[in-house]
Design a protein around this motif. Structure first.
Motif, PDB file in Angstrom:
ATOM      1  N   ARG A 150       0.829  -1.210   0.000  1.00 18.35           N
ATOM      2  CA  ARG A 150       0.000   0.000   0.000  1.00 18.35           C
ATOM      3  C   ARG A 150       0.868   1.267   0.000  1.00 18.35           C
ATOM      4  NH1 ARG A 150      -3.316  -2.994   3.586  1.00 18.35           N
ATOM      5  NH2 ARG A 150      -2.445  -1.931   5.400  1.00 18.35           N
ATOM      6  N   TYR A 151       1.956   1.220   0.730  1.00 17.98           N
ATOM      7  CA  TYR A 151       2.842   2.384   0.793  1.00 17.98           C
ATOM      8  C   TYR A 151       3.652   2.567  -0.495  1.00 17.98           C
ATOM      9  CZ  TYR A 151       2.140   3.301   5.800  1.00 17.98           C
ATOM     10  OH  TYR A 151       1.605   3.630   7.029  1.00 17.98           O
ATOM     11  N   LYS A 211       7.869  10.432   1.998  1.00 17.35           N
ATOM     12  CA  LYS A 211       7.081  10.106   3.191  1.00 17.35           C
ATOM     13  C   LYS A 211       6.585   8.667   3.194  1.00 17.35           C
ATOM     14  CE  LYS A 211       4.237  13.572   2.701  1.00 17.35           C
ATOM     15  NZ  LYS A 211       3.085  14.482   2.957  1.00 17.35           N
ATOM     16  N   ARG A 212       6.139   8.183   2.068  1.00 26.30           N
ATOM     17  CA  ARG A 212       5.585   6.819   2.022  1.00 26.30           C
ATOM     18  C   ARG A 212       6.694   5.776   2.188  1.00 26.30           C
ATOM     19  NH1 ARG A 212       0.345   7.026   0.658  1.00 26.30           N
ATOM     20  NH2 ARG A 212       0.252   4.802   0.177  1.00 26.30           N
ATOM     21  N   SER A 215       7.408   5.685   5.847  1.00 27.39           N
ATOM     22  CA  SER A 215       6.353   4.964   6.568  1.00 27.39           C
ATOM     23  C   SER A 215       6.492   3.455   6.389  1.00 27.39           C
ATOM     24  CB  SER A 215       4.983   5.417   6.072  1.00 27.39           C
ATOM     25  OG  SER A 215       4.748   6.773   6.377  1.00 27.39           O
TER      26      SER A 215
END
Length: 277
Positions: A150-151, A211-212, A215
């Motif tokens: 998903r990231y 950012k992803r 994460s």
């Protein structure tokens, strides 16, 4: 007279059960059942509605619990707690969402019934590790990989993202010590890349450029203590995924699709019947 009366009741009960089984397990339509039993569709609907599903009660013992939730649609799903040793569904509840309290309630009820929970396998949602602190918990590798997907998507744009995704796919093939080493090696290699910032020319405010990716790495780093519990406690035979339940969920939904459009009341009854087997 009384003997005939009770015999008639038993026959009706057995017929109701047979109709229910034919409808769900035999994938027969109401029209087919109507022709088979010489009953109207209205009568068949009534028999299906009034059929009582028998929920078995098992003798409690030590076990590892696999717990997960599947949804039939938004805000309507079933949360299941499965005995990994006995291959039985011990408890399930219908839910709108998955707050940690629902999982706590399910495990609490099993403990009250006498079950000794030697370990848990779960999807690793936020707060669950803290709620069951003191119990060995295995984070499902499949769910962890889904988080990374998903990231980063299936085709990450950056070399760092592609390497991290490939690393996540090795979870089931690697031991804990090696995993910690390669994850740290990845971080050291790309730490400057992770620190890159982008400044908004209008506001002057900045944010991390990747950012992803940050994460995704944080998820793997944070969950590492729970990704290898199956290796830490080999004597408990803890599976590394919730796949036993995923297979059950897939089969359940396939059966329910044969009866699309049924009301939730009957859908719940069919689900009870399926999970109780």
């Amino acid at each position: 007279c009384h003997h005939q009366f009770f015999h008639s009741l038993i026959q009706k009960k057995n017929q109701k059960k047979k109709i229910f089984t034919d409808y769900f397990d035999g994938k027969q339509s109401l029209l087919q059942l109507s022709e088979k039993y010489h009953l109207s569709i209205k009568t068949l609907r009534s028999k299906l509605k009034n059929h009582e599903v028998s929920i078995p009660e098992y003798e409690p013992t030590d076990t590892v619990i696999i717990m997960d939730t599947t949804y039939f649609r938004r805000n309507f799903g079933v949360m299941v707690f499965r005995d990994n040793y006995g291959k039985r569904n011990l408890y399930w509840q219908y839910v709108k969402t998955e707050p940690i309290e629902h999982y706590e309630r399910g495990i609490g009820l099993l403990k009250l019934r006498g079950w000794k929970i030697a370990g848990l396998v779960c999807d690793g949602r936020k707060g669950i590790f803290q709620s069951f602190r003191g119990t060995p918990i295995q984070m499902c590798h499949f769910h962890q990989q889904a988080i990374i997907r998903r990231y980063l998507t299936l085709n990450p744009r950056t070399p760092a993202g592609r390497e991290l995704r490939e690393l996540s796919l090795q979870l089931k093939h690697i031991d804990k010590e090696s995993w910690i080493f390669v994850l740290e090696h990845w971080h050291q290699k790309w730490q400057d890349h992770l620190k890159e910032r982008t400044t908004d020319p209008d506001t002057g405010k900045w944010h991390y450029t990747h950012k992803r990716l940050r994460s995704a790495y944080k998820s793997l780093k944070t969950n590492t203590p729970y990704l290898f519990t199956c290796q830490d406690y080999p004597e408990l035979c803890i599976p590394n995924t919730t796949n036993p339940l995923e297979g059950i969920f897939t089969e359940l939904k396939t059966k329910l699709r044969n009866h699309a459009g049924i009301k939730d009341e009957l859908k719940i009854k069919l689900t009870d019947h399926f999970l109780a087997k």
